[in-house]
Design a protein around this motif. Structure first.
Motif, PDB file in Angstrom:
ATOM      1  N   GLY A  34      31.621  62.471  23.575  1.00  0.00           N
ATOM      2  CA  GLY A  34      32.952  63.042  23.738  1.00  0.00           C
ATOM      3  C   GLY A  34      33.676  62.486  24.950  1.00  0.00           C
ATOM      4  N   PHE A  35      33.752  61.168  25.067  1.00  0.00           N
ATOM      5  CA  PHE A  35      34.356  60.514  26.234  1.00  0.00           C
ATOM      6  C   PHE A  35      35.877  60.622  26.145  1.00  0.00           C
ATOM      7  CE2 PHE A  35      33.649  56.559  29.149  1.00  0.00           C
ATOM      8  CZ  PHE A  35      34.442  57.141  30.117  1.00  0.00           C
ATOM      9  N   LEU A  36      36.395  61.780  26.545  1.00  0.00           N
ATOM     10  CA  LEU A  36      37.831  62.050  26.547  1.00  0.00           C
ATOM     11  C   LEU A  36      38.340  62.097  27.973  1.00  0.00           C
ATOM     12  CD1 LEU A  36      38.000  65.010  23.986  1.00  0.00           C
ATOM     13  CD2 LEU A  36      38.605  62.628  23.550  1.00  0.00           C
ATOM     14  N   ILE A  37      39.501  61.514  28.192  1.00  0.00           N
ATOM     15  CA  ILE A  37      40.181  61.693  29.477  1.00  0.00           C
ATOM     16  C   ILE A  37      41.644  61.974  29.196  1.00  0.00           C
ATOM     17  CG2 ILE A  37      38.600  60.138  30.687  1.00  0.00           C
ATOM     18  CD1 ILE A  37      41.014  58.237  31.036  1.00  0.00           C
ATOM     19  N   LYS A  38      42.295  62.577  30.167  1.00  0.00           N
ATOM     20  CA  LYS A  38      43.737  62.791  30.088  1.00  0.00           C
ATOM     21  C   LYS A  38      44.366  61.500  30.582  1.00  0.00           C
ATOM     22  CE  LYS A  38      46.647  66.325  29.565  1.00  0.00           C
ATOM     23  NZ  LYS A  38      46.782  66.991  28.290  1.00  0.00           N
ATOM     24  N   GLY A  39      44.998  60.752  29.667  1.00  0.00           N
ATOM     25  CA  GLY A  39      45.529  59.463  30.073  1.00  0.00           C
ATOM     26  C   GLY A  39      46.578  58.939  29.125  1.00  0.00           C
ATOM     27  N   ASP A  40      47.122  57.803  29.510  1.00  0.00           N
ATOM     28  CA  ASP A  40      48.117  57.102  28.710  1.00  0.00           C
ATOM     29  C   ASP A  40      47.370  56.103  27.827  1.00  0.00           C
ATOM     30  OD1 ASP A  40      50.003  54.939  27.977  1.00  0.00           O
ATOM     31  OD2 ASP A  40      51.422  56.103  29.199  1.00  0.00           O
ATOM     32  N   ALA A  41      47.311  56.391  26.531  1.00  0.00           N
ATOM     33  CA  ALA A  41      46.515  55.590  25.604  1.00  0.00           C
ATOM     34  C   ALA A  41      46.953  54.128  25.584  1.00  0.00           C
ATOM     35  CB  ALA A  41      46.585  56.184  24.197  1.00  0.00           C
ATOM     36  N   THR A  42      48.248  53.881  25.649  1.00  0.00           N
ATOM     37  CA  THR A  42      48.745  52.503  25.592  1.00  0.00           C
ATOM     38  C   THR A  42      48.269  51.705  26.788  1.00  0.00           C
ATOM     39  OG1 THR A  42      50.690  53.178  24.339  1.00  0.00           O
ATOM     40  CG2 THR A  42      50.819  51.061  25.502  1.00  0.00           C
ATOM     41  N   HIS A  43      48.424  52.264  27.983  1.00  0.00           N
ATOM     42  CA  HIS A  43      48.018  51.534  29.184  1.00  0.00           C
ATOM     43  C   HIS A  43      46.497  51.386  29.270  1.00  0.00           C
ATOM     44  CE1 HIS A  43      51.875  50.846  31.065  1.00  0.00           C
ATOM     45  NE2 HIS A  43      52.218  52.088  30.798  1.00  0.00           N
ATOM     46  N   LEU A  44      45.755  52.430  28.900  1.00  0.00           N
ATOM     47  CA  LEU A  44      44.294  52.325  28.914  1.00  0.00           C
ATOM     48  C   LEU A  44      43.816  51.287  27.904  1.00  0.00           C
ATOM     49  CD1 LEU A  44      43.415  56.106  29.287  1.00  0.00           C
ATOM     50  CD2 LEU A  44      43.032  54.313  31.002  1.00  0.00           C
ATOM     51  N   SER A  45      44.459  51.243  26.753  1.00  0.00           N
ATOM     52  CA  SER A  45      44.131  50.237  25.748  1.00  0.00           C
ATOM     53  C   SER A  45      44.407  48.834  26.285  1.00  0.00           C
ATOM     54  CB  SER A  45      44.935  50.492  24.473  1.00  0.00           C
ATOM     55  OG  SER A  45      44.659  49.518  23.512  1.00  0.00           O
ATOM     56  N   ASN A  46      45.551  48.660  26.945  1.00  0.00           N
ATOM     57  CA  ASN A  46      45.883  47.362  27.549  1.00  0.00           C
ATOM     58  C   ASN A  46      44.823  46.940  28.564  1.00  0.00           C
ATOM     59  OD1 ASN A  46      48.236  47.196  26.067  1.00  0.00           O
ATOM     60  ND2 ASN A  46      49.555  47.877  27.727  1.00  0.00           N
ATOM     61  N   CYS A  47      44.301  47.896  29.333  1.00  0.00           N
ATOM     62  CA  CYS A  47      43.267  47.587  30.329  1.00  0.00           C
ATOM     63  C   CYS A  47      41.999  47.079  29.655  1.00  0.00           C
ATOM     64  CB  CYS A  47      42.928  48.828  31.150  1.00  0.00           C
ATOM     65  SG  CYS A  47      44.209  49.316  32.300  1.00  0.00           S
ATOM     66  N   MET A  48      41.540  47.794  28.640  1.00  0.00           N
ATOM     67  CA  MET A  48      40.325  47.369  27.950  1.00  0.00           C
ATOM     68  C   MET A  48      40.534  46.029  27.256  1.00  0.00           C
ATOM     69  SD  MET A  48      38.010  49.409  28.762  1.00  0.00           S
ATOM     70  CE  MET A  48      36.828  48.499  27.790  1.00  0.00           C
ATOM     71  N   TYR A  49      41.699  45.853  26.655  1.00  0.00           N
ATOM     72  CA  TYR A  49      42.020  44.593  25.996  1.00  0.00           C
ATOM     73  C   TYR A  49      41.942  43.449  27.001  1.00  0.00           C
ATOM     74  CZ  TYR A  49      44.463  41.370  22.837  1.00  0.00           C
ATOM     75  OH  TYR A  49      44.801  40.309  22.032  1.00  0.00           O
ATOM     76  N   ASN A  50      42.538  43.660  28.169  1.00  0.00           N
ATOM     77  CA  ASN A  50      42.553  42.624  29.200  1.00  0.00           C
ATOM     78  C   ASN A  50      41.138  42.252  29.638  1.00  0.00           C
ATOM     79  OD1 ASN A  50      42.684  41.722  32.182  1.00  0.00           O
ATOM     80  ND2 ASN A  50      44.771  41.450  31.434  1.00  0.00           N
ATOM     81  N   LEU A  51      40.292  43.245  29.870  1.00  0.00           N
ATOM     82  CA  LEU A  51      38.928  42.972  30.335  1.00  0.00           C
ATOM     83  C   LEU A  51      38.108  42.226  29.282  1.00  0.00           C
ATOM     84  CD1 LEU A  51      38.109  46.319  32.175  1.00  0.00           C
ATOM     85  CD2 LEU A  51      38.604  44.096  33.215  1.00  0.00           C
ATOM     86  N   VAL A  52      38.204  42.663  28.025  1.00  0.00           N
ATOM     87  CA  VAL A  52      37.428  42.004  26.969  1.00  0.00           C
ATOM     88  C   VAL A  52      38.000  40.619  26.679  1.00  0.00           C
ATOM     89  CG1 VAL A  52      36.655  42.144  24.568  1.00  0.00           C
ATOM     90  CG2 VAL A  52      36.673  44.208  25.993  1.00  0.00           C
ATOM     91  N   GLU A  53      39.331  40.509  26.659  1.00  0.00           N
ATOM     92  CA  GLU A  53      39.945  39.204  26.412  1.00  0.00           C
ATOM     93  C   GLU A  53      39.577  38.212  27.524  1.00  0.00           C
ATOM     94  OE1 GLU A  53      44.262  37.466  25.131  1.00  0.00           O
ATOM     95  OE2 GLU A  53      44.198  38.732  26.921  1.00  0.00           O
ATOM     96  N   ASN A  54      39.564  38.663  28.776  1.00  0.00           N
ATOM     97  CA  ASN A  54      39.139  37.790  29.873  1.00  0.00           C
ATOM     98  C   ASN A  54      37.705  37.317  29.665  1.00  0.00           C
ATOM     99  OD1 ASN A  54      41.558  37.907  31.242  1.00  0.00           O
ATOM    100  ND2 ASN A  54      40.810  39.228  32.884  1.00  0.00           N
ATOM    101  N   ALA A  55      36.834  38.237  29.266  1.00  0.00           N
ATOM    102  CA  ALA A  55      35.440  37.863  29.026  1.00  0.00           C
ATOM    103  C   ALA A  55      35.359  36.804  27.922  1.00  0.00           C
ATOM    104  CB  ALA A  55      34.620  39.097  28.660  1.00  0.00           C
ATOM    105  N   LEU A  56      36.176  36.960  26.900  1.00  0.00           N
ATOM    106  CA  LEU A  56      36.197  35.969  25.816  1.00  0.00           C
ATOM    107  C   LEU A  56      36.727  34.620  26.313  1.00  0.00           C
ATOM    108  CD1 LEU A  56      37.570  38.236  22.962  1.00  0.00           C
ATOM    109  CD2 LEU A  56      35.348  37.082  22.962  1.00  0.00           C
ATOM    110  N   LYS A  57      37.786  34.648  27.116  1.00  0.00           N
ATOM    111  CA  LYS A  57      38.424  33.408  27.588  1.00  0.00           C
ATOM    112  C   LYS A  57      37.554  32.621  28.548  1.00  0.00           C
ATOM    113  CE  LYS A  57      42.517  35.071  29.019  1.00  0.00           C
ATOM    114  NZ  LYS A  57      43.906  35.117  29.517  1.00  0.00           N
ATOM    115  N   TYR A  58      36.872  33.329  29.440  1.00  0.00           N
ATOM    116  CA  TYR A  58      36.212  32.650  30.552  1.00  0.00           C
ATOM    117  C   TYR A  58      34.695  32.550  30.409  1.00  0.00           C
ATOM    118  CZ  TYR A  58      40.809  33.314  32.589  1.00  0.00           C
ATOM    119  OH  TYR A  58      42.166  33.305  32.806  1.00  0.00           O
ATOM    120  N   SER A  59      34.156  32.858  29.245  1.00  0.00           N
ATOM    121  CA  SER A  59      32.703  32.825  29.064  1.00  0.00           C
ATOM    122  C   SER A  59      32.203  31.587  28.348  1.00  0.00           C
ATOM    123  CB  SER A  59      32.242  34.067  28.291  1.00  0.00           C
ATOM    124  OG  SER A  59      32.393  35.213  29.082  1.00  0.00           O
TER     125      SER A  59
END
Length: 181
Positions: A66-91
């Motif tokens: 139940g990993f729920l937080i009170k947050g902005d879904a769009t911005h949190l999604s952008n953060c995760m996207y950025n981290l995973v995309e960076n891992a894909l780009k630079y690995s």
């Protein structure tokens, strides 16, 4: 190709503008209950074409119930996207990435690990600075503008969290997000 690059540039400009608004306290986050596991799985789905093209392996170890937080879904999604995309780009070729959630010292944590070359020690203190790119010569030419990790840090902190680069991880990069509430 021009249209694709134009969209990338538009996205980067949008991130800069959003960062400026957040830092000046002129933008409010649209906070609601966000299921972070659903969000992570959605991000992986959005990156499916890149994952397939790079022949990447993504391992999800989502342990927090139940990993729920009170947050902005769009911005949190952008953060995760950025981290995973960076891992894909630079690995490099055939990236191996692990996204995990767990509880540590009573706090919920997200970890994004890759098995790439990692970030040289001399650049590690500056990676969250706006427009900073950890590079030697032109090794990452054309891969970014140096605002992604600054954006991620700003958004994570706006959600009462903290992000670090785990400098003890020696098999690539590990970014660790800890939510403090």
């Amino acid at each position: 190709m021009i249209e694709n690059e134009s969209k990338k540039l538009e996205g980067q400009v949008d991130k800069i503008l959003q960062l400026s608004l957040i830092e000046s306290n002129e933008m409010t986050l649209d906070k609601e209950n966000v299921d972070l596991h659903f969000l992570i799985e959605e991000v992986i789905s959005r990156l499916k074409l890149i994952i397939e093209k790079k022949e990447a392996t993504i391992k999800l170890l989502l342990e927090v119930e139940g990993f729920l937080i009170k947050g902005d879904a769009t911005h949190l999604s952008n953060c995760m996207y950025n981290l995973v995309e960076n891992a894909l780009k630079y690995s490099g070729d055939f990236p191996k990435i692990t996204v995990s959630t767990f509880t540590e010292n009573g706090k919920n944590v997200i970890s994004v690990k890759d098995e790439g070359e990692g970030i040289p020690k001399e650049f590690q203190k500056e990676i969250f600075d706006r427009f900073f790119r950890a590079q030697k010569n032109d090794q990452y030419k054309g891969k970014g503008f140096g605002i992604g990790l600054s954006y991620v840090k700003t958004i994570v902190e706006a959600h009462n969290g903290r992000i670090i680069l785990n400098d003890a991880y020696k098999n690539g990069c590990e970014f660790v997000i800890t939510f403090l509430n």
